[in-house]
Design a protein around this motif. Structure first.
Motif, PDB file in Angstrom:
ATOM      1  N   LYS A 936       0.749  -1.224   0.044  1.00 32.05           N
ATOM      2  CA  LYS A 936      -0.010  -0.012   0.119  1.00 32.05           C
ATOM      3  C   LYS A 936       1.138   1.285  -0.113  1.00 32.05           C
ATOM      4  CE  LYS A 936      -2.923  -2.545   3.446  1.00 32.05           C
ATOM      5  NZ  LYS A 936      -3.045  -2.552   4.836  1.00 32.05           N
ATOM      6  N   PRO A 937       0.246   2.454  -0.342  1.00 34.32           N
ATOM      7  CA  PRO A 937       1.226   3.660  -0.456  1.00 34.32           C
ATOM      8  C   PRO A 937       1.334   3.997   1.131  1.00 34.32           C
ATOM      9  CG  PRO A 937      -0.752   3.883  -1.744  1.00 34.32           C
ATOM     10  CD  PRO A 937      -1.056   2.439  -1.149  1.00 34.32           C
ATOM     11  N   LEU A 938       2.540   4.723   1.473  1.00 32.55           N
ATOM     12  CA  LEU A 938       2.797   4.590   2.761  1.00 32.55           C
ATOM     13  C   LEU A 938       3.515   6.065   2.656  1.00 32.55           C
ATOM     14  CD1 LEU A 938       4.318   1.469   4.077  1.00 32.55           C
ATOM     15  CD2 LEU A 938       1.946   2.020   4.716  1.00 32.55           C
ATOM     16  N   ARG A 939       2.986   6.939   3.799  1.00 30.65           N
ATOM     17  CA  ARG A 939       3.762   8.241   3.899  1.00 30.65           C
ATOM     18  C   ARG A 939       4.464   8.289   5.333  1.00 30.65           C
ATOM     19  NH1 ARG A 939      -0.876   8.040   1.634  1.00 30.65           N
ATOM     20  NH2 ARG A 939      -0.813   8.253  -0.603  1.00 30.65           N
ATOM     21  N   GLY A 940       5.604   8.567   5.253  1.00 29.79           N
ATOM     22  CA  GLY A 940       6.331   8.927   6.610  1.00 29.79           C
ATOM     23  C   GLY A 940       5.837  10.235   7.204  1.00 29.79           C
ATOM     24  N   LYS A 941       5.764  10.116   8.634  1.00 31.69           N
ATOM     25  CA  LYS A 941       5.233  11.265   9.343  1.00 31.69           C
ATOM     26  C   LYS A 941       6.256  12.496   9.249  1.00 31.69           C
ATOM     27  CE  LYS A 941       3.330  12.840  13.470  1.00 31.69           C
ATOM     28  NZ  LYS A 941       2.851  12.493  14.851  1.00 31.69           N
ATOM     29  N   VAL A 942       5.925  13.748   9.073  1.00 30.55           N
ATOM     30  CA  VAL A 942       6.854  14.902   8.837  1.00 30.55           C
ATOM     31  C   VAL A 942       6.672  15.746  10.070  1.00 30.55           C
ATOM     32  CG1 VAL A 942       7.577  16.998   7.672  1.00 30.55           C
ATOM     33  CG2 VAL A 942       6.707  14.890   6.335  1.00 30.55           C
TER      34      VAL A 942
END
Lengths: 1362, 118
Positions: A936-942
């Motif tokens: 799945k697409p994942l996004r690291g927290k900024v």
């Protein structure tokens, strides 16, 4: 690496194994790239006019690669066989072997190659890779120069016609060199190669008559090369030279060579002393002359002929008469020659070496003969040349530019003997090659001169202990067999002889420039033309971290038998034996017989603490620990039965937790520690065991036999570093380390130049890494303004939403050159991948990681609308980030990527089983494809970073850290629990080096006070704390709660310090005459030492005991420092130091030596038998058992000083509030002892000073600099992008059993009372996945490793059946 | 180092052996694997402090479960090594393969085949 023919000792394995000239330093080396060891060009290659890679073809002969050797030779020279016979081999004159025995038979070796080629019946014809061109080039003359030019022009694609005046091609090689020296078939064979390449040779065509420049131009030739040779003779210019029976040598040889009948008499006189004259003489002999006399002007040693030719002439019974010049010929009545009169030549050359013969006309001698052949020189036949306007030089040759060989007529070039006079074949090859280059440039309108002049400098290796190997003699036809025939005299080498001879090569340049690696590398990455460059870089500061080298014990070989007995090794060599990647693959065997040793001795302080043998009087600081480590590992490798003994003076396990390690080695692993002095080592010649003689602690001599001896060699600064220091103008101390001040431990004497690591002083890895950060901090502070000015940011497109899309998978299968394709059937894997569900595109690439393949991947992602990418290649560890960036660059989420490692886990490790490897590759691809579907697409927290720091503790560490941060532009709040700053340092007076701590502290205080970026809170205590990296919030109570402050900050530097232990032992607190070292320092400063007669110091009070097993590190130097102080103030005072081991590590050893010199008495006591102390009116009575005397001695002291240990202060409170890890002694724990020595386990928290462990003021300052440096790397970012691989809770199904809360090693999951949910903060989660495993309802998943993502991997694997 | 080891060893990558679930190991046997082993860091050197110790415990647990259902407990094992120990990795791969070959095929596999043919 496989094809490289050059092996040399592997430095990484301390010379215990071999490596190739092309190599990677070691498997984990960074950069993980290959390099080539080239020390320069070998003398042979540099000297050879054609610059053939001589060392290269010799190395290839050594490997039996004759075809490759021939090919290499023919890259630079078209005539291996011809030159193999006639070359005057200037290369051999420069061969380094000359300095050992005799030069290598370089010529014979390439002759061997040519013979090999001829024997095979198939000549190597260079491949013409250039495209065929329309331009035509005419070459006049088919001698070596003309042929060579043709050879190289053909390779550039030109059409070449060679015009030859004589009926057969070859020029002087055909008509000047007799057949017994150069058989005709050899010549013909090598000329045929050039014909096969496409040259047209037209014989019997005379330039100036049959063809002219005009006619050639008309026929469409773009350029002409004139290589017409020297086919005319030179006359003596004396009377009767035209008589019958007087011949010209060149004509004579030509006629003989062309099979014309040449009339000669029985007695032949040859005039001349050159090679031609000798050929003439030998030819005359072969044609039937009975007596041949060669008469020349020069003395024997001046003769221009080569020595080996002269010798051959003598073997051929040619009489050589020297120092005569012809005066006139005698003729008989038929005007036929009958003799010649000679005058004595007194000198051939004038003072400047010019040819200017002087004669003594009074001393003449007649010689009689029926044929006289003049062979004193050659000339060019210029008939029909001048007429065409071709320029002629003063000596009568062709005129041309010495570099480009262009004549004044721009499309005409000239070369060979006709240009430079009589020279050898190899010179003609050089000239022809250069002319070809010029003609090529001329036709293409390029600059003819640019980059042409090359400087051929060469290198010679040291031949100091090279073994002598005699040159292999060439078998020759015996002199009798040479009579009256033209059979070849030399037989040349057979294969065996060639190999023996080739093995004599000394590999002068290391890399032989055989270029096999260039061909082997499909990525075309090997470039042998790379040259060192000098670059100028503008910089703000310099850091010197050139380190040390281990002490080389070779000078002590008689004492330790190092290099004399292979079972005596240095510690570094032994470590290679222990290493799994070392020469024995980690199998512990001794070098002499490869048997497993049963008993090993370590000898400490080899090259350290040594005043009389090597002069390194300092302690190297690391040897005790590495010896213990190696002994433990050796024991482990041998299954525990190994007997390990360490012979030492003092065991210096002073680092953090090092004493625990030492205790474990001694008590649990049964490693024997022997305090001793080594007397000698002898060898048992039968077993090669080593007999160690040593004096034990009582002074008694002992003898013991060991299978191996390891020398614990110390560290020293290499000369290269000292030279660098000199160049940079920085001061070096007497031990050759960089001179530094205790208060600026990483700053050199020159502003802006910093140092770290062992160049600063001997130290271990944690201290080196710490100092590295410290130096970076100070160096960075100087250029803080420039931070971020050189950064390029990458713009990324918006992410493509793949929600609801069916998987469209692209599979890229990598050949990795031959790394994968050499084993795995890549097309079959690609075909297989195509049939897997979801796969819409497949490709196979030579190198999937190359820049152009990235472009292809991007293109295909767009074209095929791929929403998953699988790369089947190598390790994701090294390559996934790069491919993920490629995905991002076209808007695909980086986590929609998966790799199948079909190289490291397949082709490399199953190279012997290609079929199974291919099947496994399919399995791995199937697993990867199946997994990719689940991604799945994942996004690291900024997270944004708060740029303020909180510094806990206002001692030397905290103040320095805060000041460093300020210098780098960051604000901080400095919290001190006391009413004033300074900490422990307020109780200290001076460092052992004499540095004034009080003055330093005052300065530091002033700097902090005046620094706007530092806010100081005294009488302050941390009471509450929350948040995560970049976003912490801390509540501080001031003056016991009178005031409270809330501080928001991005990082924390913990510098809470330590204190001196308050002893409970030895009457401390009961008797005023018993004090601690700190108190003694205070007394000495306040009262002096005049009233002290006897002072006793007891070491290790409150350290190295059951309760506090570790060493406090600084007490030995404190004792020595105070003892020296007492001695200075009152030399008559007696000072006794009762110790267990004196641990004056590094350069502190100097002070220990000085103390002994000053008469301070050191008495060792045993851990189990400590001194006893009693009070009396006369003083404190101290009783201790002396080890040398083996009896108790009693000392009455005015003052008993206890070296009380260092204890951390208040770490418990801070630890409780901030949840920071501490060890059993209360010191804070760093994230990694070696790799992250000032980071703490919690991100954004850093550590320095004695809160980390006991240390000196200088070490504290360095660590404070380091902590600030690490904090800056964090604070300088505006935001932090976290990895997306974090755990998350499905709160809908969570039953709040709190198993995760209990299981997380980082205490991240928390139960939020307000929301009633379990929460995992992604900013804190480390991504290990433990919580996901323990969750009984599987409501926690770790991104990218979700259960179905692992399960589908398993299912896909096993779906193929096992 | 390109050390040779048997081709029947296939690696499933996890961030830490602490992420290897009992369920994952059992699934392998259920689907027909003959043996399963976890390779973690040396004890005491886990990057995540104690993942490998948990893995060791879980492997022990799986051994018990296998025993209960009549499969040899030793078909599942735990190994530890450091990332610099290529030769040890290869040695363990060989050891495990030989060990599993001696035990013979996973008894569940026969059942799987029968189920498939039925």
């Amino acid at each position: 690496m496989k094809v490289c023919p050059i092996s040399l000792p592997n430095e990484y394995d301390e010379g215990l194994s071999e490596r190739k000239a092309i190599f990677k330093q070691y498997p984990q080396a960074i950069p993980g790239a290959f390099g080539i060891t080239k020390t320069g060009t070998a003398p042979c290659k540099a000297t050879c006019p054609a610059h053939v890679s001589i060392q290269g073809y010799i190395a290839l002969i050594n490997e039996g690669k004759y075809d490759e050797a021939l090919k290499l030779f023919k890259q630079d020279h078209p005539f291996p066989g011809i030159c193999g016979r006639v070359c005057h081999h200037p290369c051999e004159g420069e061969c380094t072997r000359n300095e050992v025995d005799q030069p290598l038979a370089i010529r014979e070796l390439h002759r061997f190659l040519a013979d090999y080629e001829r024997g095979r019946g198939e000549y190597h014809v260079p491949e013409i890779t250039a495209e065929k061109r329309d331009e035509k080039v005419a070459i006049i003359g088919s001698g070596p120069a003309g042929l060579t030019t043709a050879y190289y022009l053909l390779q550039e694609g030109y059409q070449v016609t060679i015009f030859e005046k004589l009926p057969e091609p070859g020029g002087m090689m055909r008509v000047g060199i007799p057949e017994y020296r150069l058989p005709r078939d050899i010549l013909a064979g090598e000329i045929q190669v050039i014909e096969k390449m496409g040259a047209e040779i037209k014989c019997g065509v005379t330039f100036g008559k049959d063809i002219t420049l005009d006619s050639l131009k008309k026929d469409g030739y773009s350029a002409v090369y004139m290589a017409i040779g020297l086919h005319g003779g030179r006359n003596l210019g004396v009377e009767n030279e035209d008589a019958e029976g007087v011949l010209q040598g060149v004509d004579f040889l030509r006629d003989a060579a062309m099979g014309k009948k040449v009339e000669i008499g029985k007695d032949v006189i040859v005039v001349g002393g050159g090679n031609v004259a000798i050929d003439v003489a030998l030819t005359a002999k072969r044609l039937g002359a009975e007596n041949v006399t060669l008469i020349c002007l020069e003395r024997r040693e001046e003769m221009p002929a080569w020595e080996h030719e002269i010798e051959e002439a003598l073997e051929g019974e040619i009489k050589i008469v020297n120092s005569f010049g012809p005066k006139n010929f005698f003729i008989d009545k038929n005007k036929k020659v009958s003799g010649i009169e000679f005058k004595t030549c007194t000198a051939v050359f004038d003072e400047e070496g010019r040819f200017s013969p002087q004669y003594d006309e009074d001393v003449c001698q007649p010689f009689f003969g029926d044929t006289i052949i003049i062979s004193i020189g050659q000339s060019t036949n210029l008939e029909g040349i001048k007429e065409q306007g071709i320029a002629v030089s003063r000596p009568g040759g062709l005129e041309a530019d010495p570099v480009t060989f262009q004549t004044p007529i721009e499309w005409v070039f000239a070369g060979g003997d006709a240009y430079y006079g009589p020279k050898s074949v190899v010179d003609a090859v050089w000239c022809g090659k250069e002319a070809a280059e010029s003609i090529h440039r001329y036709i293409n309108g390029m600059d003819l001169k640019e980059g042409r002049e090359q400087n051929w400098e060469y290198v010679k290796p040291d031949v100091f202990d090279e073994v002598k190997k005699d040159r292999v003699k060439v078998r020759c036809l015996n002199p009798e067999g040479r009579e009256c025939n033209f059979l070849e005299v030399s037989y040349g080498y057979n294969e065996e002889e060639a190999k023996i001879e080739a093995d004599r090569c000394l590999k002068c340049g290391v890399c032989s420039e055989c270029y096999q690696c260039v061909e082997a590398c499909l990525a075309e990455a090997v470039d042998h033309e790379q040259k060192p460059e000098t670059k100028e870089i503008n910089i703000g500061s310099v850091i010197l971290s050139s380190g040390a080298k281990p002490y080389d014990p070779e000078p002590l070989e008689n004492l330790y038998l190092y290099k004399k007995n292979p079972n005596v090794m240095t510690s570094l060599e032994f470590e290679r034996i222990l290493s799994a990647s070392g020469p024995t693959m980690g199998h512990l065997v001794r070098p002499s017989d490869h048997k497993e040793p049963e008993k090993i001795a370590w000898l400490q302080c080899v090259g350290s603490r040594d005043t009389n043998k090597c002069g390194n009087t300092y302690c190297s600081s690391v040897c005790c620990m590495y010896a213990i480590k190696d002994a433990m590992i050796a024991k482990e490798h041998s299954g525990g039965n190994l007997d390990c003994s360490i012979f030492y003076m003092d065991i210096r396990s002073f680092g953090k937790d090092y004493e625990l390690y030492y205790n474990r080695a001694r008590d649990r692993e049964q490693i024997r520690f022997v305090k001793s002095r080594i007397h000698s080592i002898t060898e048992d010649p039968e077993t090669r065991d080593l007999i160690l003689k040593y004096a034990d602690e009582t002074g008694a001599m002992q003898e013991e036999t060991f299978n191996m001896v390891v020398l614990s060699v110390g560290l020293e600064v290499p000369d290269s570093s000292l030279e660098m220091a000199k160049r940079l103008g920085i001061e070096i101390n007497k031990h050759k380390f960089v001179e530094t001040d205790p208060f600026t431990p990483v700053a050199s004497s020159r502003k802006g130049v910093y140092t770290c690591g062992i160049f600063q002083g001997p130290k271990d890895i944690p201290a080196s890494v710490t100092e590295a950060s410290a130096a970076a901090s100070l160096a960075g502070a100087e250029i803080a303004e420039a931070r971020g000015t050189d950064i390029k940011t990458i713009e990324l497109p918006d992410e493509i939403d793949i929600e609801g899309q069916e998987p469209r998978i692209g599979v890229f299968v990598c050949n990795c050159g031959i790394n994968i394709a050499g084993v795995v059937d890549v097309p079959a894997v690609q075909d297989y991948a195509e049939k897997l569900p979801g796969v819409v595109f497949t490709a196979n690439n030579l190198f999937t990681c190359s820049q152009d393949t990235q472009e292809i991947i991007k293109e295909k992602i767009k074209e095929e609308k791929l929403n998953r990418v699988v790369v089947a290649s190598c390790s994701p560890k090294t390559h996934a980030p790069m491919f993920m960036e490629t995905l991002e660059a076209c808007g695909l989420n980086r986590y929609l990527f998966e790799m199948a490692n079909i190289r490291n886990q397949d082709s490399w490790v199953h190279a012997n089983n290609p079929e199974l490897a291919t099947e496994k590759a399919k399995d791995l691809v199937r697993m990867a494809v199946a997994r990719s579907v689940t991604l799945k697409p994942l996004r690291g927290k900024v997270i944004p970073v708060n740029k303020r720091a909180l510094v806990l503790g206002g001692g030397i560490a905290g103040m320095n850290a805060a000041l460093d941060l300020a210098k780098q532009g960051f604000e901080s709040t400095l919290i001190e629990k006391e009413g004033q700053l300074g900490g422990m340092a307020r109780k200290l007076y001076h460092t052992i080096e004499g540095g004034d701590i009080k003055a330093y502290l005052e300065k530091l205080n002033a700097r902090v006070a005046s620094e706007e970026k530092i806010e100081v809170l005294t009488n302050a205590a941390v009471v509450d704390f929350e948040g995560f990296q970049g976003n912490f919030a801390t509540r501080v109570d001031i003056n016991g709660g009178e005031d409270t402050r809330e501080i928001n900050h991005g990082v924390i530097i913990v510098a809470t310090g330590a204190r001196e232990y308050t002893p409970k032992e030895f009457l401390y607190g009961e008797d005023k005459r018993v004090v601690t070292q700190v108190e003694l320092g205070d007394r000495l400063a306040q009262q002096g030492a005049a009233d002290l007669e006897t002072v006793v110091m007891i070491q290790c009070v409150g350290s190295r005991n059951e309760e506090r097993p570790n060493c406090s590190k600084i007490c030995c130097q404190s004792a020595v420092k105070n003892a020296l102080d007492i001695k200075k103030q009152n030399p008559d005072a007696q000072v006794f130091i009762l110790y267990r081991d004196i641990r004056t590590y590094g350069l502190l050893e100097d002070y220990y030596t000085e103390a002994r010199k000053q008469g301070v008495i050191f008495i060792r006591f045993d851990r189990d038998n400590p001194p006893t102390v009693g009070a009396s009116d006369d003083g404190v009575l101290v009783t201790v058992k002396d080890h040398v005397l083996q009896r108790n001695i009693e000392i009455g002291a005015d003052l008993l000083t206890l070296s009380a240990g260092v204890y951390p202060s208040d770490t418990e409170d801070v630890s409780n509030v901030m949840k920071l890890n501490r060890n059993s002694e209360g010191y804070f724990i760093e994230a990694h002892v070696k790799l992250r020595p000032v980071d703490m386990g919690t991100d954004g928290v850093f550590l320095c000073g004695t809160a980390h462990g006991p240390k000196l003021v200088s070490e504290t300052i360095a660590q404070a600099n380091a902590a600030a440096s690490r904090a800056v790397t964090f604070l300088s970012k505006d935001e932090i992008k976290l990895s997306a691989i974090k755990a998350h809770v499905d709160t809908d199904h969570c039953v709040k059993c709190l198993t995760c809360v209990r299981s997380c090693p980082f205490e991240v999951p928390v139960f939020n009372v307000a929301t009633g949910e379990v929460e995992i903060d992604p900013a804190l989660c480390q991504g290990c996945g433990v919580c996901a495993c323990v969750c009984p309802r599987q409501t926690i998943q770790l991104n990218y490793y979700e259960d179905d993502q692992i399960m589908c991997n398993i299912d896909a694997l096993l779906a193929g059946g096992i | 180092m390109r050390l040779d080891y048997p081709t029947n060893v296939k690696i499933i990558r996890v961030p830490c052996t602490g992420k290897v679930d009992v369920m994952h190991m059992l699934r392998c046997f259920q689907k027909g694997a003959d043996g399963v082993y976890c390779v973690g860091c040396l004890e005491g050197t886990c990057h995540y402090n104690e993942g490998n110790i948990r893995a060791r415990e879980r492997v022990g647990h799986v051994k018990n479960l296998l025993e209960e259902i009549g499969i040899e407990a030793d078909r599942v094992r735990m190994y530890n090594l450091s990332s610099g120990e290529g030769p040890t990795f290869a040695a363990y791969a060989k050891e495990m393969t030989e060990h599993i070959k001696a035990l013979g095929p996973n008894p569940l596999k026969e059942k799987l085949k029968k189920a498939a043919s039925a």
